[in-house]
Design a protein around this motif. Sequence first.
Motif, PDB file in Angstrom:
ATOM      1  N   HIS A 153       0.846  -1.193   0.000  1.00 49.32           N
ATOM      2  CA  HIS A 153       0.000   0.000   0.000  1.00 49.32           C
ATOM      3  C   HIS A 153       0.885   1.248   0.000  1.00 49.32           C
ATOM      4  O   HIS A 153       0.642   2.199  -0.719  1.00 49.32           O
ATOM      5  CB  HIS A 153      -0.923  -0.011   1.221  1.00 49.32           C
ATOM      6  CG  HIS A 153      -1.642   1.273   1.447  1.00 49.32           C
ATOM      7  ND1 HIS A 153      -2.650   1.719   0.617  1.00 49.32           N
ATOM      8  CD2 HIS A 153      -1.491   2.232   2.403  1.00 49.32           C
ATOM      9  CE1 HIS A 153      -3.093   2.884   1.056  1.00 49.32           C
ATOM     10  NE2 HIS A 153      -2.406   3.214   2.133  1.00 49.32           N
ATOM     11  N   GLN A 154       1.899   1.227   0.858  1.00 45.15           N
ATOM     12  CA  GLN A 154       2.813   2.349   0.942  1.00 45.15           C
ATOM     13  C   GLN A 154       4.180   1.848   1.379  1.00 45.15           C
ATOM     14  O   GLN A 154       4.296   0.868   2.120  1.00 45.15           O
ATOM     15  CB  GLN A 154       2.293   3.386   1.940  1.00 45.15           C
ATOM     16  CG  GLN A 154       3.005   4.706   1.839  1.00 45.15           C
ATOM     17  CD  GLN A 154       2.219   5.833   2.493  1.00 45.15           C
ATOM     18  OE1 GLN A 154       1.184   5.627   3.101  1.00 45.15           O
ATOM     19  NE2 GLN A 154       2.733   7.038   2.375  1.00 45.15           N
ATOM     20  N   ILE A 199      17.106   1.440   5.188  1.00 46.27           N
ATOM     21  CA  ILE A 199      15.950   0.822   5.844  1.00 46.27           C
ATOM     22  C   ILE A 199      14.717   1.139   5.010  1.00 46.27           C
ATOM     23  O   ILE A 199      14.472   2.291   4.658  1.00 46.27           O
ATOM     24  CB  ILE A 199      15.753   1.331   7.285  1.00 46.27           C
ATOM     25  CG1 ILE A 199      16.925   0.895   8.164  1.00 46.27           C
ATOM     26  CG2 ILE A 199      14.431   0.831   7.861  1.00 46.27           C
ATOM     27  CD1 ILE A 199      16.845   1.386   9.595  1.00 46.27           C
ATOM     28  N   VAL A 200      13.956   0.097   4.701  1.00 43.88           N
ATOM     29  CA  VAL A 200      12.712   0.254   3.953  1.00 43.88           C
ATOM     30  C   VAL A 200      11.609  -0.422   4.756  1.00 43.88           C
ATOM     31  O   VAL A 200      11.790  -1.532   5.258  1.00 43.88           O
ATOM     32  CB  VAL A 200      12.821  -0.377   2.545  1.00 43.88           C
ATOM     33  CG1 VAL A 200      11.474  -0.410   1.853  1.00 43.88           C
ATOM     34  CG2 VAL A 200      13.832   0.380   1.697  1.00 43.88           C
ATOM     35  N   ILE A 201      10.479   0.263   4.878  1.00 45.39           N
ATOM     36  CA  ILE A 201       9.314  -0.296   5.556  1.00 45.39           C
ATOM     37  C   ILE A 201       8.167  -0.330   4.547  1.00 45.39           C
ATOM     38  O   ILE A 201       7.851   0.694   3.935  1.00 45.39           O
ATOM     39  CB  ILE A 201       8.917   0.528   6.795  1.00 45.39           C
ATOM     40  CG1 ILE A 201      10.091   0.591   7.786  1.00 45.39           C
ATOM     41  CG2 ILE A 201       7.677  -0.062   7.460  1.00 45.39           C
ATOM     42  CD1 ILE A 201       9.906   1.564   8.919  1.00 45.39           C
ATOM     43  N   ALA A 202       7.591  -1.512   4.385  1.00 46.56           N
ATOM     44  CA  ALA A 202       6.471  -1.685   3.457  1.00 46.56           C
ATOM     45  C   ALA A 202       5.225  -2.074   4.252  1.00 46.56           C
ATOM     46  O   ALA A 202       5.293  -2.899   5.157  1.00 46.56           O
ATOM     47  CB  ALA A 202       6.799  -2.767   2.432  1.00 46.56           C
ATOM     48  N   THR A 245      -6.990 -12.729   3.454  1.00 48.93           N
ATOM     49  CA  THR A 245      -6.242 -11.480   3.347  1.00 48.93           C
ATOM     50  C   THR A 245      -5.802 -11.040   4.738  1.00 48.93           C
ATOM     51  O   THR A 245      -6.600 -11.009   5.669  1.00 48.93           O
ATOM     52  CB  THR A 245      -7.104 -10.389   2.685  1.00 48.93           C
ATOM     53  OG1 THR A 245      -7.469 -10.823   1.368  1.00 48.93           O
ATOM     54  CG2 THR A 245      -6.353  -9.069   2.593  1.00 48.93           C
ATOM     55  N   VAL A 246      -4.535 -10.705   4.855  1.00 48.17           N
ATOM     56  CA  VAL A 246      -3.932 -10.281   6.117  1.00 48.17           C
ATOM     57  C   VAL A 246      -3.212  -8.959   5.861  1.00 48.17           C
ATOM     58  O   VAL A 246      -2.649  -8.745   4.788  1.00 48.17           O
ATOM     59  CB  VAL A 246      -2.944 -11.356   6.637  1.00 48.17           C
ATOM     60  CG1 VAL A 246      -2.275 -10.921   7.919  1.00 48.17           C
ATOM     61  CG2 VAL A 246      -3.662 -12.687   6.834  1.00 48.17           C
ATOM     62  N   GLU A 247      -3.227  -8.078   6.849  1.00 49.80           N
ATOM     63  CA  GLU A 247      -2.519  -6.807   6.736  1.00 49.80           C
ATOM     64  C   GLU A 247      -1.115  -6.955   7.330  1.00 49.80           C
ATOM     65  O   GLU A 247      -0.925  -7.712   8.280  1.00 49.80           O
ATOM     66  CB  GLU A 247      -3.299  -5.722   7.489  1.00 49.80           C
ATOM     67  CG  GLU A 247      -4.680  -5.511   6.899  1.00 49.80           C
ATOM     68  CD  GLU A 247      -5.618  -4.714   7.772  1.00 49.80           C
ATOM     69  OE1 GLU A 247      -6.629  -4.241   7.239  1.00 49.80           O
ATOM     70  OE2 GLU A 247      -5.357  -4.575   8.999  1.00 49.80           O
ATOM     71  N   TYR A 248      -0.149  -6.257   6.769  1.00 51.61           N
ATOM     72  CA  TYR A 248       1.226  -6.391   7.237  1.00 51.61           C
ATOM     73  C   TYR A 248       1.964  -5.062   7.240  1.00 51.61           C
ATOM     74  O   TYR A 248       1.616  -4.134   6.516  1.00 51.61           O
ATOM     75  CB  TYR A 248       2.013  -7.387   6.370  1.00 51.61           C
ATOM     76  CG  TYR A 248       2.265  -6.870   4.982  1.00 51.61           C
ATOM     77  CD1 TYR A 248       3.345  -6.042   4.700  1.00 51.61           C
ATOM     78  CD2 TYR A 248       1.401  -7.181   3.938  1.00 51.61           C
ATOM     79  CE1 TYR A 248       3.557  -5.543   3.433  1.00 51.61           C
ATOM     80  CE2 TYR A 248       1.604  -6.692   2.672  1.00 51.61           C
ATOM     81  CZ  TYR A 248       2.672  -5.871   2.422  1.00 51.61           C
ATOM     82  OH  TYR A 248       2.877  -5.357   1.167  1.00 51.61           O
ATOM     83  N   THR A 249       2.998  -5.028   8.037  1.00 47.43           N
ATOM     84  CA  THR A 249       4.053  -4.029   7.974  1.00 47.43           C
ATOM     85  C   THR A 249       5.353  -4.796   8.144  1.00 47.43           C
ATOM     86  O   THR A 249       5.534  -5.508   9.128  1.00 47.43           O
ATOM     87  CB  THR A 249       3.913  -2.977   9.094  1.00 47.43           C
ATOM     88  OG1 THR A 249       2.624  -2.371   9.004  1.00 47.43           O
ATOM     89  CG2 THR A 249       4.985  -1.913   8.985  1.00 47.43           C
ATOM     90  N   PHE A 250       6.225  -4.716   7.154  1.00 47.13           N
ATOM     91  CA  PHE A 250       7.531  -5.364   7.204  1.00 47.13           C
ATOM     92  C   PHE A 250       8.594  -4.278   7.073  1.00 47.13           C
ATOM     93  O   PHE A 250       8.462  -3.370   6.248  1.00 47.13           O
ATOM     94  CB  PHE A 250       7.714  -6.343   6.040  1.00 47.13           C
ATOM     95  CG  PHE A 250       7.189  -7.732   6.264  1.00 47.13           C
ATOM     96  CD1 PHE A 250       7.988  -8.825   5.993  1.00 47.13           C
ATOM     97  CD2 PHE A 250       5.908  -7.968   6.716  1.00 47.13           C
ATOM     98  CE1 PHE A 250       7.509 -10.126   6.173  1.00 47.13           C
ATOM     99  CE2 PHE A 250       5.420  -9.242   6.904  1.00 47.13           C
ATOM    100  CZ  PHE A 250       6.231 -10.326   6.634  1.00 47.13           C
TER     101      PHE A 250
END
Length: 158
Positions: free
Chosen positions: A104-105, A112-115, A130-135
């Motif tokens: 999404h963003q 460092i990259v955060i997706a 469907t699951v939401e994530y932040t990696f």
Amino acid sequence: MTSKITSLELELAQKSWADGLILIGESYAKNEDYKSLASSIIDELYGYNFGDGKVLFKPTKAKSSPFRPTKKGALSYFVGGDEAFSEDKGFALSRWSKIDFKNHQIFDDGDIVIAMGEYDFTDSAGSVVTVEYTFGYKKNEDGKVKIILHHSSIPFSG
């Protein structure tokens, strides 16, 4: 000093994670040594073995032990079988046939990259969850992109 993570490296890191999870489930179904495979995949993808060894890991289906700062906790989440984490049934053992990341963003600070976004997990019967994530990702000293932040959750259902 580490170098910038490119868009292609981010995509490859996400694909490697998805492929690794699928491979663990396939190995489990074939009665192979899926636990050793999962351990190797965690070493390859996560930053537990570089820098200060800290990974901010908050998996989807973890209530009693929602935060997993150690490799042992991550391994248990993916393959189960650790008495210290009795709630774990082995998320990777669900036999996922396909996992698609939809970013999404993306926050890009160079090394460092955060997706953030959603990923779709398709099981062997064709059902999709469907699951939401932040990696978060950072390169190690060898230039390999490692996961340093893993947070995922089921979307709010109201």
